[in-house]
Design a protein around this motif. Sequence first.
Motif, short mmCIF file in Angstrom:
data_model
loop_
_atom_site.label_atom_id
_atom_site.label_comp_id
_atom_site.label_asym_id
_atom_site.label_seq_id
_atom_site.Cartn_x
_atom_site.Cartn_y
_atom_site.Cartn_z
N TRP A 14 0.88 -1.32 -0.04
CA TRP A 14 0.07 -0.03 0.05
C TRP A 14 0.65 1.09 -0.19
N GLY A 15 2.02 1.13 0.55
CA GLY A 15 2.91 2.34 0.77
C GLY A 15 3.40 2.68 -0.75
N THR A 16 3.83 1.43 -1.24
CA THR A 16 4.26 1.89 -2.80
C THR A 16 3.19 2.37 -3.77
N ILE A 17 2.01 1.67 -3.68
CA ILE A 17 0.88 2.20 -4.44
C ILE A 17 0.47 3.63 -4.00
N ILE A 18 0.44 4.05 -2.82
CA ILE A 18 0.05 5.24 -2.57
C ILE A 18 1.26 6.37 -2.89
N SER A 19 2.41 5.85 -2.66
CA SER A 19 3.26 6.93 -3.05
C SER A 19 3.45 7.17 -4.56
N THR A 20 3.40 6.02 -5.36
CA THR A 20 3.53 6.16 -6.71
C THR A 20 2.27 6.75 -7.19
N LEU A 21 1.12 7.13 -6.81
CA LEU A 21 -0.09 7.63 -7.28
C LEU A 21 0.24 9.09 -6.93
N LEU A 22 0.83 9.23 -5.70
CA LEU A 22 0.86 10.72 -5.31
C LEU A 22 2.27 11.30 -6.22
#
Length: 156
Positions: A14-22
């Motif tokens: 989730w950290g990877t997904i959220i930071s990539t989307l950001l």
Amino acid sequence: MMTFFKLFRKGMKWGTIISTLLFIAITLIQIYGRFFMTKAPSWTEEAARVAFIYAIAFAAGLAVRGTYYVDFGFLVEKFSTRTQNMIKFFIWAVTTVFVLIFTYHAIDFLLMGTIEKSPSLKYRMAISFSGIAIMGLSILVHLIYEKPKSNKPSKI
């Protein structure tokens, strides 16, 4: 232990997904600002950089688990099963020691950032520097969990 690792891995995903989307969203804001505004927002470059650091930090351990890093399997496969197991264990041990040292110094680096402030957004640099410590911890947890198993020849 298994529950901790599953929760840890889910947090890293989730950290990877959220930071990539950001990162993508902030970059799009920056592009929009450069083309359609008289002056692009100054905070976007720094914020995109932080989001990118966190995306890499969270994904690094997942790449260890998925064995996405460079591997010389074609070379190791030329040896006997016993030698292959010894080589894999040696590589795992050296990598684990290296990441332990890396993580120790990353935490020192993070502590140095508590007194510095970012130039544009004016937050403590420890926030940016913590991405390096997260990366070290993520890789370390996955290395310990994914300790090499022996390759026993199949009895066919």
